[in-house]
Design an enzyme around this catalytic site. Structure first.
Site, PDB file in Angstrom:
ATOM      1  N   HIS A 142      49.291  31.199  51.379  1.00 42.33           N
ATOM      2  CA  HIS A 142      49.199  30.779  49.977  1.00 42.33           C
ATOM      3  C   HIS A 142      48.859  29.300  49.885  1.00 42.33           C
ATOM      4  CE1 HIS A 142      51.620  34.437  49.864  1.00 42.33           C
ATOM      5  NE2 HIS A 142      51.275  34.563  48.591  1.00 42.33           N
ATOM      6  N   LYS A 169      45.883  38.538  53.997  1.00 46.25           N
ATOM      7  CA  LYS A 169      46.049  38.177  52.582  1.00 46.25           C
ATOM      8  C   LYS A 169      45.874  36.677  52.412  1.00 46.25           C
ATOM      9  CE  LYS A 169      49.229  37.798  48.718  1.00 46.25           C
ATOM     10  NZ  LYS A 169      50.616  37.888  48.245  1.00 46.25           N
ATOM     11  N   LYS A 313      28.734  27.298  22.956  1.00 49.44           N
ATOM     12  CA  LYS A 313      27.604  27.915  22.251  1.00 49.44           C
ATOM     13  C   LYS A 313      26.339  27.052  22.276  1.00 49.44           C
ATOM     14  CE  LYS A 313      30.429  30.672  19.161  1.00 49.44           C
ATOM     15  NZ  LYS A 313      30.202  31.690  18.188  1.00 49.44           N
ATOM     16  N   ASP A 350      25.957  35.919  15.825  1.00 53.81           N
ATOM     17  CA  ASP A 350      26.994  35.477  14.882  1.00 53.81           C
ATOM     18  C   ASP A 350      26.481  35.519  13.443  1.00 53.81           C
ATOM     19  OD1 ASP A 350      29.112  34.974  16.577  1.00 53.81           O
ATOM     20  OD2 ASP A 350      28.599  32.874  16.909  1.00 53.81           O
TER      21      ASP A 350
END
Length: 529
Positions: A142, A169, A313, A350
């Site tokens: 980890h 892992k 956007k 939109d």
């Protein structure tokens, strides 16, 4: 492999070991044996494949007695983890006792044991020849700070393999959504069963797309408050919201890019729609900081398109190969499709969604409208905000013959947009006292009133009496303070959910070439309002 870009070549499965369906593992976080036994049954009911028994969560633990109870009574295969504090767990006691408990778990029939890389070599040597064939050892590493380079992760995998691990892992931490690509590259090319997870909200897609990139298993929490690692989704969301069981190596990936983005209901709508017609596609939340980096990294045609929300956007425009003429005029996009040749084309749906909803609201007010003309024609249309949604509304209203007024916090931005649509500009502070006539139309595209600040409103109630219709682009909450107060003054109100639903119809059509299942979209929005 050194490149960050996840291109088509990275998606061709290389015969990775463990390329069967990715398993869904639910961690048990109960602090008592009785709680864990209840959680096991819940995990089975939800549809998990495996339960992870987190021994470090137990307040009082009697290894021999408790392990026998938990393993023998589990209705699902068991993965036993006894995570020490130095690897992000809760166990602070004697290391020899911890390892002894893991060996006991193996003896009592656990299907998997999770051991940390730091102690794996010695642990595996100590159980050599005693490990049952039915038990697999997961060796885990980890990293709670970042996600290293692909080369560094590859070296880490080699180190884990060298311990004699059955399953590798690696869990890293996402500082950017593109960090997930490096872990995908490892799992898709791995010759041993590999669990690859990128922790944190920016790493969510690493968990959701495990089946696409050959991950051995992924983790889903029993409930939102009981996660065993940062950014872990619930098992229920994995299965019901993201259709986890339907994701395969050839599944097309769509999503919504934004920041923040977790509140978006778009995955709910699109995943249900894809499933209803049997499309091999999934739609995800993409928490994106840098749009250019995102598109450069996920450049495969398997990443087939996305919706685009605040604040991207306008910034996403520069990443496009082609822009629909209307979107180009608006200067903002919310829908991006990757063509089969890999090129990106952008649209703005939109304005279609919002303007059609406002027109329908006005039709109810004004009665008969001459055929071919819009009920917006000649109306004074006040737009609050000059961002992406503001541009869409201002442009759409002007196209329909409305007289547009743009109000923004900074006057310069309001003026820039107003000049483009032949309208008038003012600051937000001025709108309160602006009422040259009655029966105006109001469209709020600012974030004022959005959850969690639901008591805020961009315009005081006394100013709303001059409007015949009020629209709010916010849809969380659906019933904003602005809309509630506008309704009380007698105005027709149009919810942001209408814009969301209607622009979603257009996006679905652009993504798939198919008409949108409109009734399904509406039912889902109603149910999850």
């Amino acid at each position: 492999m050194g490149s960050l870009s996840l291109a088509a070549s990275d998606l061709e499965r290389s015969g990775a070991v463990g390329s069967g369906p990715t398993l869904l593992c639910t961690p048990l976080m109960g602090t008592t044996i009785d709680q864990m036994l209840i959680e096991m049954q819940k995990a089975k009911t939800i549809g998990a494949d495996i339960v992870e028994i987190r021994l470090d969560c137990l307040r009082n633990f009697n290894p021999r007695q408790d392990l026998q109870t938990l393993i023998k009574q589990s209705p699902l295969p068991t993965l036993v983890t006894y995570r020490p504090i130095w690897e992000g767990g809760q166990y602070e006691g004697d290391e020899a006792k911890r390892q002894e408990a893991l060996k006991l778990a193996m003896e009592f029939g656990a299907n998997y044991i999770d051991v940390e890389l730091e102690v794996a070599h010695d642990f595996i040597n100590s159980v050599y020849a005693k490990k049952p064939d039915t038990c697999k050892i997961i060796v885990s590493s980890h990293n709670f700070h970042n996600t290293p380079s692909t080369e560094a992760i590859g070296n880490l995998v080699a180190r884990i393999q060298a311990t004699g691990a059955d399953i590798v892992k690696i869990a890293t931490t996402a500082l950017d959504i593109t960090d997930c690509a490096r872990v995908f590259q490892i799992t898709v090319h791995s010759q041993v069963p590999t669990i690859g997870i990128v922790m944190g909200e920016r790493g969510l897609i690493s968990r959701l797309l495990s089946p696409k990139f050959g991950g051995y298993l992924t983790y889903g929490a029993l409930e939102a408050g009981a996660i065993s690692a940062p950014g872990q989704p619930t098992a229920k969301d994995l299965l019901d919201l993201y259709n986890f069981r339907l994701i395969r190596p050839d599944t097309k990936v769509y999503g919504i890019i934004g920041k923040p983005v977790g509140h978006s209901k778009s995955p709910l709508l699109f995943n249900a729609a894809f499933k209803s017609v049997g499309l091999n596609a999934v739609y995800l939340h993409f928490l994106v900081d840098d749009v250019e980096k995102f598109f450069n990294t996920y450049s495969s045609t398997d990443f087939a398109g996305c919706s685009c929300t605040i604040p991207h956007k306008e910034a996403a425009l520069k990443c496009m190969n082609d822009i629909d003429p209307i979107a180009k005029k608006i200067g903002a996009i919310n829908n991006i499709v990757r063509r089969p040749d890999g090129k990106l084309i952008a649209f703005n749906t939109d304005y279609i969604g919002a303007i059609s909803a406002i027109e329908d609201g006005l039709r109810g007010l004004n009665g008969a409208i001459p055929s071919g003309s819009s009920p917006l024609a000649g109306k004074l249309f006040v737009v609050l905000g000059a961002g992406g949604a503001g541009k869409s509304l201002a442009y759409g209203a002007a196209q329909k013959g409305a007289r547009v007024v743009v109000a923004n916090r900074t006057f310069e931005r309001a003026k820039e947009l107003a000049d483009k649509v032949g309208g008038k500009a003012m600051t937000l502070a001025e709108v309160e006292h602006f009422h040259p006539e009655e029966g105006m139309v109001l469209a709020n595209t600012t974030s004022v009133g959005m959850k969690p600040k639901i008591d805020d409103t961009p315009l005081p109630k006394h100013a709303l009496k001059h409007y015949c219709l009020a629209f709010d682009a916010i849809y969380t909450p659906k019933d904003t303070r602005l809309l509630r107060e506008a309704k009380e003054t007698g105005a027709v109100i149009v919810y942001g959910t209408e814009m969301l639903i209607r622009q979603g119809f257009e996006q679905y059509k652009n993504f798939t070439g198919l008409p949108a299942p409109e009734d399904l979209f509406r039912q889902l929005m109603e149910k999850h309002a």
